[in-house]
Write a protein that holds these residues in place. Structure first.
Motif, PDB file in Angstrom:
ATOM      1  N   ALA A   8       0.831  -1.209   0.000  1.00 24.59           N
ATOM      2  CA  ALA A   8       0.000   0.000   0.000  1.00 24.59           C
ATOM      3  C   ALA A   8       0.862   1.253   0.000  1.00 24.59           C
ATOM      4  CB  ALA A   8      -0.934  -0.017   1.211  1.00 24.59           C
ATOM      5  N   ARG A  55      -2.000  -0.637  -4.647  1.00 24.06           N
ATOM      6  CA  ARG A  55      -3.219  -0.914  -3.900  1.00 24.06           C
ATOM      7  C   ARG A  55      -3.849  -2.233  -4.332  1.00 24.06           C
ATOM      8  NH1 ARG A  55      -7.173   4.030  -3.688  1.00 24.06           N
ATOM      9  NH2 ARG A  55      -7.895   2.895  -1.852  1.00 24.06           N
ATOM     10  N   THR A  56      -3.783  -2.522  -5.629  1.00 25.06           N
ATOM     11  CA  THR A  56      -4.343  -3.782  -6.116  1.00 25.06           C
ATOM     12  C   THR A  56      -3.626  -4.968  -5.486  1.00 25.06           C
ATOM     13  OG1 THR A  56      -4.975  -2.766  -8.221  1.00 25.06           O
ATOM     14  CG2 THR A  56      -4.804  -5.173  -8.167  1.00 25.06           C
ATOM     15  N   VAL A  88      -4.627  -5.337  -1.769  1.00 20.41           N
ATOM     16  CA  VAL A  88      -5.938  -5.966  -1.595  1.00 20.41           C
ATOM     17  C   VAL A  88      -5.835  -7.472  -1.849  1.00 20.41           C
ATOM     18  CG1 VAL A  88      -8.279  -6.126  -2.514  1.00 20.41           C
ATOM     19  CG2 VAL A  88      -7.233  -3.878  -2.160  1.00 20.41           C
ATOM     20  N   GLN A  91      -7.867  -0.168   1.067  1.00 23.57           N
ATOM     21  CA  GLN A  91      -7.070  -0.041  -0.149  1.00 23.57           C
ATOM     22  C   GLN A  91      -7.882  -0.223  -1.428  1.00 23.57           C
ATOM     23  OE1 GLN A  91      -4.072   1.162  -0.105  1.00 23.57           O
ATOM     24  NE2 GLN A  91      -4.220   1.232   2.127  1.00 23.57           N
ATOM     25  N   GLY A  92      -9.186  -0.216  -1.297  1.00 22.92           N
ATOM     26  CA  GLY A  92     -10.024  -0.251  -2.483  1.00 22.92           C
ATOM     27  C   GLY A  92     -10.774  -1.548  -2.701  1.00 22.92           C
ATOM     28  N   GLY A  93     -10.666  -2.493  -1.757  1.00 23.49           N
ATOM     29  CA  GLY A  93     -11.468  -3.700  -1.841  1.00 23.49           C
ATOM     30  C   GLY A  93     -12.948  -3.374  -1.720  1.00 23.49           C
ATOM     31  N   ASP A  94     -13.791  -4.308  -2.059  1.00 21.65           N
ATOM     32  CA  ASP A  94     -15.238  -4.071  -2.077  1.00 21.65           C
ATOM     33  C   ASP A  94     -15.785  -4.014  -0.648  1.00 21.65           C
ATOM     34  OD1 ASP A  94     -17.952  -3.969  -2.484  1.00 21.65           O
ATOM     35  OD2 ASP A  94     -17.974  -5.510  -4.041  1.00 21.65           O
ATOM     36  N   SER A 112     -19.790   5.345   2.483  1.00 24.02           N
ATOM     37  CA  SER A 112     -19.103   6.619   2.205  1.00 24.02           C
ATOM     38  C   SER A 112     -19.482   7.671   3.244  1.00 24.02           C
ATOM     39  CB  SER A 112     -19.431   7.129   0.791  1.00 24.02           C
ATOM     40  OG  SER A 112     -18.961   6.226  -0.180  1.00 24.02           O
ATOM     41  N   ALA A 159      -8.785   7.539   5.669  1.00 29.64           N
ATOM     42  CA  ALA A 159      -9.899   7.210   4.785  1.00 29.64           C
ATOM     43  C   ALA A 159     -11.018   8.245   4.899  1.00 29.64           C
ATOM     44  CB  ALA A 159     -10.434   5.816   5.112  1.00 29.64           C
ATOM     45  N   ARG A 208     -10.017  11.314   2.993  1.00 31.09           N
ATOM     46  CA  ARG A 208     -10.175  11.123   1.544  1.00 31.09           C
ATOM     47  C   ARG A 208     -11.625  11.331   1.123  1.00 31.09           C
ATOM     48  NH1 ARG A 208     -12.139   6.968  -0.900  1.00 31.09           N
ATOM     49  NH2 ARG A 208     -11.811   5.545   0.847  1.00 31.09           N
ATOM     50  N   GLU A 229     -13.113  14.302  -1.359  1.00 27.39           N
ATOM     51  CA  GLU A 229     -13.934  13.979  -2.536  1.00 27.39           C
ATOM     52  C   GLU A 229     -15.253  14.743  -2.502  1.00 27.39           C
ATOM     53  OE1 GLU A 229     -14.329   9.766  -2.370  1.00 27.39           O
ATOM     54  OE2 GLU A 229     -12.298   9.377  -3.130  1.00 27.39           O
TER      55      GLU A 229
END
Length: 231
Positions: A18, A23-24, A27, A59-62, A95, A122, A125, A129
């Protein structure tokens, strides 16, 4: 290898990936780690898996997929940490930066500084946004403090401007001492307009609204001295 040591290695690799911007990969490793983090029904292994799922979501996981899994984990064990992680991932899925920031405070109150740092980052962030820069800056300052206390490098903010430049730090430090802009300009051989610009940038990065807030925002923690970027 003992389960705890194996888990620590997986967790460390996730954080390294990370921090490097992968990030991919972070995860993928986190979710793969949940499949061999230990036996079902043993609370400590449930905690391990929850921590990995938390990092995956960050890190962007669901998060929408992980939230109900974590809610079930929390219902099946008595760990307060798993319950807090479940709440944090639910806030990510929704969110909801306000709830996430409050959960971060609860992490910190329990001495869970890394988890608190992640939650603050988080939440910041999500606020950025949504265009709420001032609130985001305050949370980024909290996250940076927690990172220092943990002895880790703070991930860069979404704007890439978390740390003060050396000149911004010099100007802010003098302002925190109660010096007027004209006096700061004379001392540092700058124009008053340049001093005002540096102060404006420092206020945004530190989450301050008044000169009176600067001293507390600039104070280093006992765990790690203050550091600033070179630019």
């Amino acid at each position: 290898m003992p389960a705890r040591s194996r888990f620590d290695l997986i967790l460390a690799e996730v954080r390294v990936r990370a921090a490097a911007g992968d990030r991919t990969g972070a995860v993928r490793i986190a979710l793969a780690g949940t499949t061999h983090a230990g036996a079902d029904g043993i609370e400590q292994f449930t905690v391990y898996r929850a921590q990995l799922k938390y990092l995956a979501a960050l890190q962007g996981g669901d998060a929408a997929l992980l939230a109900p899994e974590l809610a079930a984990d929390a219902a099946a064990c008595e760990s307060e940490l798993v319950a807090l992680i479940a709440d944090a991932v639910s806030a990510l899925a929704a969110s909801d930066p306000t709830t996430l920031a409050r959960i971060g405070e609860r992490f910190e109150q329990r001495g869970l500084r890394l988890e608190a740092m992640d939650a603050a980052t988080a939440a910041a962030r999500l606020l950025r946004e949504d265009g709420q820069a001032a609130r985001a800056a305050r949370l980024e300052t909290r996250a940076l403090r927690l990172a220092r206390q943990c002895g880790v490098e703070m991930p860069r903010s979404p704007t890439g401007r978390l740390r003060l430049s050396r000149r911004e730090q010099e100007v802010a430090a003098l302002a925190a001492e109660g010096r007027a802009n004209a006096e700061i300009a004379q001392r540092l051989t700058l124009s008053v307009r340049t001093v005002e610009s540096h102060l404006y940038q420092a206020f945004g990065k530190l989450g301050c609204e008044r000169r009176e807030d600067l001293a507390a925002a600039l104070s280093p923690t006992p765990d790690r001295p203050e550091t600033f970027s070179e630019f």
